[in-house]
Motif scaffolding. Structure first.
Motif, mmCIF file in Angstrom:
data_model
loop_
_atom_site.group_PDB
_atom_site.id
_atom_site.type_symbol
_atom_site.label_atom_id
_atom_site.label_comp_id
_atom_site.label_asym_id
_atom_site.label_seq_id
_atom_site.Cartn_x
_atom_site.Cartn_y
_atom_site.Cartn_z
ATOM 1 N N HIS A 165 5.614 -18.834 39.482
ATOM 2 C CA HIS A 165 6.073 -20.125 38.951
ATOM 3 C C HIS A 165 6.043 -19.999 37.435
ATOM 4 O O HIS A 165 4.983 -19.758 36.841
ATOM 5 C CB HIS A 165 5.134 -21.233 39.446
ATOM 6 C CG HIS A 165 5.421 -22.572 38.845
ATOM 7 N ND1 HIS A 165 4.521 -23.600 38.871
ATOM 8 C CD2 HIS A 165 6.518 -23.069 38.212
ATOM 9 C CE1 HIS A 165 5.040 -24.661 38.273
ATOM 10 N NE2 HIS A 165 6.252 -24.367 37.863
ATOM 11 N N CYS A 166 7.193 -20.173 36.823
ATOM 12 C CA CYS A 166 7.275 -20.037 35.369
ATOM 13 C C CYS A 166 6.736 -21.304 34.714
ATOM 14 O O CYS A 166 7.378 -22.353 34.771
ATOM 15 C CB CYS A 166 8.723 -19.785 34.952
ATOM 16 S SG CYS A 166 8.842 -19.583 33.170
ATOM 17 N N ILE A 167 5.551 -21.195 34.111
ATOM 18 C CA ILE A 167 4.928 -22.396 33.514
ATOM 19 C C ILE A 167 5.132 -22.458 32.009
ATOM 20 O O ILE A 167 4.886 -23.496 31.400
ATOM 21 C CB ILE A 167 3.420 -22.495 33.882
ATOM 22 C CG1 ILE A 167 2.652 -21.265 33.378
ATOM 23 C CG2 ILE A 167 3.241 -22.671 35.384
ATOM 24 C CD1 ILE A 167 1.144 -21.401 33.544
ATOM 25 N N ALA A 168 5.599 -21.376 31.395
ATOM 26 C CA ALA A 168 5.955 -21.427 29.966
ATOM 27 C C ALA A 168 6.988 -20.350 29.695
ATOM 28 O O ALA A 168 6.866 -19.228 30.189
ATOM 29 C CB ALA A 168 4.728 -21.221 29.083
ATOM 30 N N SER A 169 7.995 -20.711 28.929
ATOM 31 C CA SER A 169 9.043 -19.773 28.521
ATOM 32 C C SER A 169 10.058 -20.583 27.714
ATOM 33 O O SER A 169 9.723 -21.654 27.204
ATOM 34 C CB SER A 169 9.713 -19.126 29.741
ATOM 35 O OG SER A 169 10.554 -18.062 29.333
ATOM 36 N N ASP A 170 11.285 -20.098 27.601
ATOM 37 C CA ASP A 170 12.296 -20.946 26.984
ATOM 38 C C ASP A 170 12.563 -22.134 27.914
ATOM 39 O O ASP A 170 12.207 -22.118 29.099
ATOM 40 C CB ASP A 170 13.585 -20.150 26.738
ATOM 41 C CG ASP A 170 14.346 -19.985 28.012
ATOM 42 O OD1 ASP A 170 14.008 -19.066 28.754
ATOM 43 O OD2 ASP A 170 15.224 -20.813 28.321
ATOM 44 N N PHE A 192 8.620 -10.867 25.205
ATOM 45 C CA PHE A 192 9.897 -10.162 25.021
ATOM 46 C C PHE A 192 10.352 -10.186 23.553
ATOM 47 O O PHE A 192 11.545 -10.045 23.271
ATOM 48 C CB PHE A 192 10.976 -10.792 25.918
ATOM 49 C CG PHE A 192 10.637 -10.753 27.381
ATOM 50 C CD1 PHE A 192 10.761 -9.583 28.108
ATOM 51 C CD2 PHE A 192 10.163 -11.900 28.029
ATOM 52 C CE1 PHE A 192 10.433 -9.542 29.465
ATOM 53 C CE2 PHE A 192 9.832 -11.868 29.379
ATOM 54 C CZ PHE A 192 9.969 -10.695 30.094
ATOM 55 N N ASP A 193 9.405 -10.393 22.632
ATOM 56 C CA ASP A 193 9.720 -10.464 21.196
ATOM 57 C C ASP A 193 10.740 -11.558 20.886
ATOM 58 O O ASP A 193 11.639 -11.380 20.073
ATOM 59 C CB ASP A 193 10.259 -9.108 20.694
ATOM 60 C CG ASP A 193 9.135 -8.081 20.595
ATOM 61 O OD1 ASP A 193 7.996 -8.470 20.256
ATOM 62 O OD2 ASP A 193 9.408 -6.900 20.863
ATOM 63 N N GLU A 194 10.603 -12.676 21.579
ATOM 64 C CA GLU A 194 11.544 -13.773 21.326
ATOM 65 C C GLU A 194 10.845 -14.980 20.693
ATOM 66 O O GLU A 194 11.402 -16.073 20.660
ATOM 67 C CB GLU A 194 12.243 -14.165 22.639
ATOM 68 C CG GLU A 194 13.267 -13.113 23.029
ATOM 69 C CD GLU A 194 13.910 -13.319 24.385
ATOM 70 O OE1 GLU A 194 13.203 -13.753 25.318
ATOM 71 O OE2 GLU A 194 15.108 -13.035 24.488
ATOM 72 N N GLY A 195 9.592 -14.763 20.242
ATOM 73 C CA GLY A 195 8.896 -15.846 19.541
ATOM 74 C C GLY A 195 8.095 -16.744 20.470
ATOM 75 O O GLY A 195 7.510 -17.733 20.016
#
Lengths: 131, 131
Positions: free
Chosen positions: B71-76, B49-52
């Motif tokens: 399952h969200c395994i990486a994000s903020d 999402f262009d958030e680095g």
């Protein structure tokens, strides 16, 4: 008790957003044209969504350009006695609006549909204010 | 733990909605064009999402035209280890979609913003499927 919580950013002043969510003109465009509203503490606003009943919202807090709170005193059973609050925050010439709809007794499909519809309400509010 | 819950109705079949939320074509139009996705159980979908950082979603449930779970395994930090689930229900030639985003540790402004943005996601999904 359960609650709905949304935040969005609107590229206009808090004054303009406050006006939109407290006046007949704004709420007619955003929510329903069949309404009776007054920006007066203690007033009972009325909204008709063609569902066979009138939703009545008593204005229980009103701070110009900062906060609007409604106590739902009549509507469908799940909305009865819930509290809807709008907080407005000035962030360098844009407005952050936080909408909360509290005191839901259960998480039901109607709760889920209303959560989606509050998002749509804010989206229309944003378009109304910015255009 | 806290959760986001939405329900909306889309005037197409469950097959079409399922395709939109599992394929590159659909998710590119609805969410971000910078993505790597496969409709395969255990696959790790990637969204930029262009958030680095890259948001990585492991597909932990997949039932054709019925359910998709990530399952969200990486994000903020706030999304880390949260679970996103889509349930699809056929209702006489339209689809009811229930989106839940569970395992939030706190209700923060980011939670509130994401709740609004999930509403926008479903709105775009609805437009994508119906038009």
């Amino acid at each position: 008790m359960h609650q709905i919580e949304h935040l969005t950013k609107i590229k206009v002043s808090t004054e303009k957003v406050y006006e939109a969510i407290t006046t007949k003109e704004g709420l007619s465009a955003i929510w329903t044209p069949k309404l009776k509203v007054e920006p007066i503490l203690g007033h009972v606003n009325e909204f008709d969504f063609d569902e066979g009943y009138i939703t009545k919202m008593k204005v229980i807090a009103l701070k110009e350009s900062q906060q609007v709170t409604w106590h739902c005193i009549a509507s469908d059973n799940e909305w009865q006695n819930t509290i809807i609050n709008f907080d407005l925050r000035d962030k360098n010439n844009l407005t952050e609006i936080i909408l909360t709809h509290r005191n839901w007794r259960e998480i039901t499909d109607y709760f889920r549909l209303c959560n989606y519809n509050w998002g749509m309400f804010l989206y229309r509010l944003k378009n109304y204010c910015e255009n």
